[in-house]
Design an enzyme around this catalytic site. Structure first.
Site, mmCIF file in Angstrom:
data_model
loop_
_atom_site.group_PDB
_atom_site.id
_atom_site.type_symbol
_atom_site.label_atom_id
_atom_site.label_comp_id
_atom_site.label_asym_id
_atom_site.label_seq_id
_atom_site.Cartn_x
_atom_site.Cartn_y
_atom_site.Cartn_z
ATOM 1 N N ASP A 8 16.586 6.306 5.124
ATOM 2 C CA ASP A 8 16.580 5.346 5.836
ATOM 3 C C ASP A 8 17.194 5.742 7.057
ATOM 4 O OD1 ASP A 8 16.013 2.786 6.387
ATOM 5 O OD2 ASP A 8 17.456 2.210 6.346
ATOM 6 N N THR A 66 11.248 2.916 9.963
ATOM 7 C CA THR A 66 12.016 3.356 10.818
ATOM 8 C C THR A 66 11.894 5.124 11.043
ATOM 9 O OG1 THR A 66 13.918 3.535 9.058
ATOM 10 C CG2 THR A 66 14.075 1.629 10.336
ATOM 11 N N THR A 67 11.749 5.705 9.966
ATOM 12 C CA THR A 67 11.566 7.416 9.741
ATOM 13 C C THR A 67 11.038 7.517 11.323
ATOM 14 O OG1 THR A 67 13.203 7.795 7.977
ATOM 15 C CG2 THR A 67 12.109 9.524 9.114
ATOM 16 N N ASP A 96 13.873 -2.269 1.812
ATOM 17 C CA ASP A 96 12.671 -2.114 2.689
ATOM 18 C C ASP A 96 11.789 -2.942 1.370
ATOM 19 O OD1 ASP A 96 14.233 -0.887 4.488
ATOM 20 O OD2 ASP A 96 13.322 1.218 4.363
#
Length: 542
Positions: free
Chosen positions: A74, A107-108, A405
């Site tokens: 994450d 987020t990545t 998520d």
């Protein structure tokens, strides 16, 4: 003397030392050098995260200073746990954090995109284009990409009947996580949790009503959604009943103990007679407390503080089951779920302040006989708990992050129910659209547009690379097919299913999430391109 870049002086003992010229300026970077240093730092962080993008992405192991190990892919978690010294690196950490706070997923991707944009900006600076022109061009290109995203998005009705579609979106989010082996189950849990608490008229989801609880032991497949509250506590006495039906709860924040002198004075007991009187007084007072609770109609006491063995024994004798040491957040959740009021003093306990629920039971897990208390069939049935199980603490923690998520992405679908297709399909489509827009420009901005289009391709490139495919070949094939067939659903076939049609493969992403990624990455890049000097307090003004 000419060898030295400064002058020689002598101290009081006659020893020579060199005074360097411009010493205070030596460590400070300004102008293009500063920009290049910033871009380098941001690209380094993006390259670390790049390998953990997508369903075949790799995990990172973070070891904290006290030896605690976290394994995750994450993006926000990786950056939060990384010890980032560089100031621009810290901005990248905040970028991932703001994506996590706003959307919860992607987020990545947002960090990889920002890194790619800065890489392109570096090339444009080398060509002699001013950073401000690049930043403004990027912003216009991002606006064109966002408009195009709106154009290719599809409506996606969210209601109680479209559960299956929501599960497909949640499965896309979970595809790149550790929980992939019980993919479907986790997606169902996330969707059911959101549908339980969502207000579909107002298009709003109250996250406060969803609690994600992890418990080590058992298999990941044992995870479940409890329509009620789960607390990691048991009845205070082993002989108290394990199952209670039609429960009225007294939720107490006052200590279930005989009164103690609150002052600094000590109580001296001079004789056995006095001691007996004191003990009798304590006993009576305690029985009075229990009577108060029972008179109010409660048949279960949930207490924030503890009580000693004597009190515990008396509660058992009076047939009042009780739970002790329940934390503040759990108390609040129990109060919301059961419709009860938190009572700070026994004198204030009245029947209308009691919470009610249909069933309270103890769950026992596996061979370790771990026990938890479940409060179900509550009067306010909207409070739910996701109970995540796993073989060790690391897996449970990562599964909790993954479920978070998935919950976030289903929530963003409730708020904005349009979708685009994943697997890099949306990025390739935007890249083609921005490149087409660049061809219509005669100004210098066309360079920024083309650079932005190239940067968007970094996501499908990374997906292909992480899946063991030839990145350039895969990307050019997808681009050519999207352009020829005018089909924005074609993406990178990461899992080797033999089809590039993401719509058929059910790889669906939230439009809101994708737009936020592009917008946040562009904002950050624009900010970095405008920084041409970094001063620390020690520098002063020369």
């Amino acid at each position: 003397m000419s060898m030295f870049p400064g002058t020689v002086a002598f101290d009081e003992f006659g020893r020579p030392f060199i005074i360097l010229r411009d010493q205070e300026n030596q460590k400070r970077l300004t102008g293009i050098d500063a920009l290049k240093s910033h871009i380098q730092a941001a690209r380094q962080i993006a390259s670390i995260l790049r390998t953990s993008l997508g369903p075949r992405g790799l995990d990172k192991m973070m070891v904290s200073s006290d030896g605690e190990v976290t394994v995750t892919n994450d993006g926000a978690t990786i950056l939060k746990l990384m010890d980032v010294e560089h100031q621009i690196g810290k901005l990248m950490v905040q970028l991932a954090q703001s994506q996590d706070d706003e959307i919860g997923d992607g987020t990545t991707g947002v960090v990889v995109l920002a890194g790619a944009l800065l890489e392109q900006a570096s090339n444009l600076i080398d060509k002699g284009i001013h950073p401000i022109r690049i930043a403004d061009g990027f912003e216009m290109a991002a606006a064109a990409a966002l408009t195009h995203l709106d154009g290719i998005s599809e409506a996606f009705p969210v209601n109680k009947n479209t559960r299956e579609n929501l599960i497909k979106v949640a499965m896309t989010t979970l595809g790149s996580k550790v929980v992939v082996k019980c993919h479907r189950l986790m997606a169902e849990i996330a969707v059911d949790a959101i549908l339980s608490v969502a207000d579909l008229e107002k298009r709003d989801v109250n996250f406060e009503l969803i609690k994600v609880e992890g418990k080590v032991g058992g298999r990941m497949e044992d995870s479940m959604l409890v329509r009620g509250v789960v607390i990691d506590k048991t009845m205070s006495h082993p002989q108290m009943p394990k199952v209670l039906k039609d429960v009225k709860l007294a939720i107490l924040t006052c200590a279930f103990e005989p009164p103690k002198p609150k002052t600094k004075h000590k109580l001296h007991v001079g004789s056995a007679e006095e001691y007996r009187d004191l003990r009798k007084y304590e006993h009576e007072k305690f029985l009075e407390m229990v009577k108060r609770v029972k008179d109010a109609g409660a048949n279960l006491a949930i207490c924030q503080w503890g009580f000693d063995d004597e009190a515990n024994h008396l509660l058992l004798a009076e047939q009042l089951p009780a739970v002790r040491w329940v934390g503040g957040p759990e108390m609040e959740l129990i109060a919301i779920a059961t419709g009860g009021r938190i009572v700070p003093r026994f004198e204030e306990l009245t029947p209308d302040k009691l919470g009610s629920c249909g069933l309270v039971r103890e769950l026992t897990f596996g061979t370790s006989k771990d026990e938890m208390l479940v409060i179900e069939q509550c009067s306010n049935s909207r409070a739910v708990t996701v109970l995540v199980r796993g073989g060790n603490r690391m897996i449970v923690e990562e599964a909790k992050r993954s479920v978070h998520d998935a919950l976030c992405i289903v929530r963003s679908l409730v708020q904005d129910s349009r979708v685009v297709y994943g697997g890099g399909a949306a990025e390739v489509s935007c890249s083609l659209a921005v490149a087409r827009a660049a061809d219509k420009l005669s100004s210098l901005d066309q360079y920024s547009y083309r650079a932005f289009a190239d940067a968007l391709e970094s996501v499908p490139l990374a997906l292909a690379e992480n899946s063991g495919l030839s990145p350039i070949d895969t990307l050019s094939e997808v681009k050519a097919r999207q352009a020829a067939e005018n089909n924005s659903n074609l993406g990178v076939d990461c899992m080797g299913h033999g089809s590039n049609d993401m719509k058929a493969m059910n790889v669906i992403e939230s439009l809101h999430s994708k737009k936020q990624q592009i917008a946040l990455a562009t904002q950050l890049v624009k900010m970095i391109l405008k920084i041409d000097d970094v001063r620390s307090p020690a520098d002063g003004i020369q």
